[in-house]
Design a protein around this motif. Structure first.
Motif, short mmCIF file in Angstrom:
data_model
loop_
_atom_site.label_atom_id
_atom_site.label_comp_id
_atom_site.label_asym_id
_atom_site.label_seq_id
_atom_site.Cartn_x
_atom_site.Cartn_y
_atom_site.Cartn_z
N GLY A 10 0.71 1.14 -3.11
CA GLY A 10 -0.22 0.20 -3.72
C GLY A 10 -0.60 -0.98 -2.84
O GLY A 10 -1.56 -1.67 -3.14
N LEU A 11 0.14 -1.23 -1.78
CA LEU A 11 -0.20 -2.34 -0.90
C LEU A 11 -1.22 -1.88 0.13
O LEU A 11 -1.20 -0.75 0.58
N PRO A 12 -2.12 -2.78 0.53
CA PRO A 12 -3.11 -2.39 1.54
C PRO A 12 -2.45 -2.06 2.87
O PRO A 12 -1.51 -2.73 3.28
N THR A 13 -2.97 -1.05 3.52
CA THR A 13 -2.47 -0.67 4.84
C THR A 13 -3.65 -0.56 5.79
O THR A 13 -4.75 -0.18 5.39
N PRO A 14 -3.45 -0.89 7.05
CA PRO A 14 -4.55 -0.77 8.01
C PRO A 14 -4.95 0.69 8.18
O PRO A 14 -4.10 1.58 8.08
N PRO A 15 -6.22 0.93 8.46
CA PRO A 15 -6.66 2.32 8.66
C PRO A 15 -6.09 2.87 9.96
O PRO A 15 -5.84 2.14 10.90
#
Length: 159
Positions: A10-15
């Motif tokens: 659920g946490l944003p991750t870099p592409p």
């Protein structure tokens, strides 16, 4: 001790991935991905990334007391109409009475709720605008295993 490589769901991750194309507009990047999809490329390996993000505020017009009052009355009337219609379903008397009272009360409420904040601003923001998040460019990233194939397919699109 926590594992730094473990990702929390659920946490944003870099592409991740290799760039296979870079485009000036989102529509161009979307067209590139659509081209790959049409040619049976596994698009689940792709990511469109907006780079150099900018917040753009487009000024739509001047805000006047007439527009503030008119907008407040109209939005209040809609709210009053909705609430009056809802109450009229449960009313055994004339169903139009709650609707009329709802519209009138909504107009008064809308007028007050629009005028007070505008008066409190004391002319500090006498315009209307819309905000947009825009990227300077859009990169299409691909899983390294299939990046070369995607790059070759996109090179044919440009021809």
């Amino acid at each position: 001790m926590t594992n730094p490589m473990r990702q929390t769901p659920g946490l944003p991750t870099p592409p991740k991935g290799w760039p296979v194309g870079s485009y000036d507009t989102y529509e161009q990047a979307q067209r590139a991905v659509d081209h790959l999809s049409d040619n049976h490329f596994h698009v689940e390996n792709l990511t469109i990334v907006g780079v150099d993000l900018m917040q753009v505020e487009r000024v739509l017009g001047r805000l006047t007391w007439g527009k503030v009052i008119g907008g407040g009355i109209v939005s209040g009337a809609w709210l009053g109409l909705f609430l009056g219609a809802l109450i009229s379903f449960f009313s055994s008397d004339n169903p139009w009475v709650p609707i009329v009272y709802g519209v009138i009360a909504g107009m008064v409420f809308g007028l007050i709720s629009a005028a007070i904040p505008y008066a409190a601003s004391r002319g500090q923001r006498d315009f209307t605008s819309s905000m947009q998040l825009v990227a300077g460019r859009y990169d299409v990233l691909c899983d390294p295993k299939t990046a070369e194939q995607a790059r070759d397919m996109l090179a044919r699109l440009a021809i």
